[in-house]
Write a protein that holds these residues in place. Structure first.
Motif, mmCIF file in Angstrom:
data_model
loop_
_atom_site.group_PDB
_atom_site.id
_atom_site.type_symbol
_atom_site.label_atom_id
_atom_site.label_comp_id
_atom_site.label_asym_id
_atom_site.label_seq_id
_atom_site.Cartn_x
_atom_site.Cartn_y
_atom_site.Cartn_z
ATOM 1 N N GLY A 62 5.238 -13.656 2.858
ATOM 2 C CA GLY A 62 6.489 -13.499 1.600
ATOM 3 C C GLY A 62 6.449 -13.222 -0.346
ATOM 4 N N ALA A 63 4.954 -13.546 0.247
ATOM 5 C CA ALA A 63 4.442 -13.005 -1.060
ATOM 6 C C ALA A 63 4.865 -11.650 -1.527
ATOM 7 N N SER A 64 4.158 -10.942 -0.526
ATOM 8 C CA SER A 64 4.539 -9.677 -0.976
ATOM 9 C C SER A 64 6.207 -9.189 -0.406
ATOM 10 N N ALA A 65 7.256 -9.547 0.847
ATOM 11 C CA ALA A 65 7.957 -9.732 0.500
ATOM 12 C C ALA A 65 8.972 -9.166 -0.192
ATOM 13 N N ALA A 66 9.073 -10.017 -1.303
ATOM 14 C CA ALA A 66 9.473 -10.995 -2.860
ATOM 15 C C ALA A 66 9.441 -9.082 -3.663
ATOM 16 N N SER A 67 8.276 -8.161 -3.105
ATOM 17 C CA SER A 67 9.057 -6.625 -4.070
ATOM 18 C C SER A 67 10.077 -6.474 -3.889
ATOM 19 N N SER A 68 10.745 -6.521 -2.873
ATOM 20 C CA SER A 68 11.675 -5.075 -2.098
ATOM 21 C C SER A 68 13.140 -6.136 -3.414
ATOM 22 N N SER A 69 13.138 -6.660 -3.974
ATOM 23 C CA SER A 69 14.024 -7.794 -3.769
ATOM 24 C C SER A 69 15.000 -7.200 -5.889
ATOM 25 N N ALA A 70 13.960 -6.932 -6.335
ATOM 26 C CA ALA A 70 14.269 -6.594 -8.198
ATOM 27 C C ALA A 70 13.857 -4.549 -8.288
ATOM 28 N N ALA A 71 13.533 -4.109 -6.888
ATOM 29 C CA ALA A 71 12.856 -2.477 -6.739
ATOM 30 C C ALA A 71 14.506 -2.519 -6.177
ATOM 31 N N SER A 72 14.287 -2.990 -5.099
ATOM 32 C CA SER A 72 15.355 -2.701 -4.125
ATOM 33 C C SER A 72 16.888 -1.846 -5.191
ATOM 34 N N GLY A 73 17.118 -2.867 -6.018
ATOM 35 C CA GLY A 73 18.305 -3.129 -6.327
ATOM 36 C C GLY A 73 18.516 -2.919 -7.491
ATOM 37 N N ARG A 74 17.149 -2.510 -8.337
ATOM 38 C CA ARG A 74 17.090 -1.122 -9.513
ATOM 39 C C ARG A 74 16.874 -0.096 -8.637
ATOM 40 N N VAL A 75 17.197 0.346 -7.918
ATOM 41 C CA VAL A 75 17.499 1.820 -7.161
ATOM 42 C C VAL A 75 18.912 2.363 -7.549
ATOM 43 N N VAL A 76 19.596 0.540 -6.941
ATOM 44 C CA VAL A 76 20.595 0.782 -6.731
ATOM 45 C C VAL A 76 21.966 1.581 -8.340
ATOM 46 N N VAL A 77 21.257 0.240 -8.748
ATOM 47 C CA VAL A 77 21.179 0.662 -9.854
ATOM 48 C C VAL A 77 20.949 1.693 -11.247
ATOM 49 N N GLY A 78 19.853 2.418 -10.987
ATOM 50 C CA GLY A 78 19.319 2.970 -11.463
ATOM 51 C C GLY A 78 20.024 4.794 -10.926
ATOM 52 N N TRP A 79 20.784 4.703 -9.691
ATOM 53 C CA TRP A 79 21.356 6.092 -9.114
ATOM 54 C C TRP A 79 22.816 6.156 -9.215
#
Length: 398
Positions: free
Chosen positions: A117-134
């Motif tokens: 779970g601690a590792s899985a939290a990584s995708s929350s902000a990072a994947s969202g920022r990929v969408v917002v950024g591109w």
């Protein structure tokens, strides 16, 4: 030459949509790790001899790991970029899943699930920022709505696979499901995703977006308030259909699954609407209004034992999750590329903490007041949220 000018011309629409797909798969695969262990509970009770309460604690381990690390992963995303965080987080999640497969006992399984779970939290902000950024502002609502489907998709995959595999082959074999899912997502992210352009902080220093106005704080507050009816419906819809309406568990489960599909599509519709009207906050206020009206109507119909209560529970499932992508996109846009990781971490942490409180407190409300009163009580939270939505502080989409 800045990072923006170097990269903004190199990525076409096809690559943007491919990165959206990779980001959605990344978030969905980590959702299997974070939420999938809940479907191990029957096997933990039957195969390991645990009490229901202890099995629930084991299943809650990844959720605790997520809550404790969301902001930290967001900070790392702000400092080092989305691609690095996605790759390292997905890889660590796969390693934790493998550790769960090989864990010699329940105690070590619990530790592995926490680390997963601690590792899985990584995708929350990072994947969202990929969408917002591109994606440009006028397409972000739709794109983020698609990305926000990842959680219900991940939960659906876990529901279909983990419980069945655990029952047939054991708990440890079932943990291959999130392990393989995150490993596949790691490969896809490695091939497809690149960091979106953002201004050099030396050329464009970024101020703390929480200073000087209450926009982000109000969105966090609105999201917390809207989580309450969402998790009241998610937690008690099935048991209400079985206990109060006399449905079989199979029929009730099928209806709840159908409603979850509707909720996922509702997130896309809300995002597209925000692109069309050029605002995230106006649709967010409309969703809050619809949630208040729907939950109040559901409480009244359930109390009067009207048949329309069943369609209303489906509508409530769709409406109460439609805000998620709108708030997530608005937070990322307002916080900016150098702060959005932390801001999204705060957003998700506050929602996770609230959602953890809803089942026990809602259970007390049901025990003392019944399902109709609990549904009606949940309508008060989006009613407060209506006034809190910062429509007056929203900048125009450019």
């Amino acid at each position: 030459m800045t990072l923006t000018s170097e990269r903004s011309l190199d990525v076409g629409p096809g690559r943007r949509w491919a990165m959206l797909g990779a980001s959605t798969l990344a978030q969905a695969s980590t959702a299997v790790m974070a939420h999938g262990p809940a479907f191990l509970i029957p096997a933990l009770v039957q195969q390991e001899g645990l009490s229901l309460a202890r099995a629930g604690l084991v299943a809650a381990a990844p959720t605790l790991g997520v809550m404790l690390t969301l902001v930290a992963w967001g900070l790392l995303t702000d400092r080092r970029g989305e691609r690095l965080v996605l790759l390292s987080g997905l890889l660590l999640t796969s390693v934790a899943g493998l550790a769960a497969v090989l864990a010699p006992g329940v105690a070590w399984l619990t530790v592995a699930l926490f680390l997963g779970g601690a590792s899985a939290a990584s995708s929350s902000a990072a994947s969202g920022r990929v969408v917002v950024g591109w994606f440009p502002p006028r397409r972000r609502g739709l794109a983020m709505g698609i990305r926000q489907m990842s959680q219900p998709v991940g939960v659906g995959v876990a529901a279909i696979s983990i419980a069945v595999v655990a029952d047939a082959h054991g708990i440890h074999v079932a943990m291959w499901v999130p392990t393989i899912a995150t490993a596949l997502a790691t490969v896809l992210v490695l091939v497809v995703v690149i960091d979106p352009p953002r201004p050099d902080p030396r050329e464009q220093p970024s101020a703390n977006p929480y200073r000087g106005n209450t926009f982000l704080a109000r969105i966090h507050g609105v999201s917390v308030l809207l989580v309450v009816p969402q998790f009241v419906v998610w937690t008690f819809a099935l048991v209400w259909l079985v206990q109060d309406r006399g449905w079989s568990p199979g029929a009730a489960g099928a209806l709840v699954a159908l409603a979850q599909v509707g909720g996922a599509l509702g997130r896309i519709a809300a995002g597209q609407l925000s692109d069309v009207v050029g605002s995230r906050m106006r649709p967010l206020r409309w969703v809050a209004t619809a949630a208040a009206l729907t939950m109040a109507a559901l409480g009244g119909a359930a109390g009067l034992d009207w048949a329309v209560a069943v369609p209303l529970i489906i509508l409530a499932t769709v409406v109460t999750v439609a805000d998620n992508g709108l708030a997530f996109t608005a937070v990322a846009e307002r916080a900016g590329p150098h702060w959005s990781g932390r801001a999204l971490g705060i957003q998700n942490t506050s929602q996770f903490l609230t959602s953890a409180l809803v089942p026990p407190l809602g259970g007390l409300a049901v025990t003392h007041g019944g399902y109709p009163a609990t549904f009606a009580l949940a309508a008060l939270f989006p009613l407060v949220a209506i006034a809190l939505v910062p429509v007056d502080q929203e900048p125009a989409l450019s």
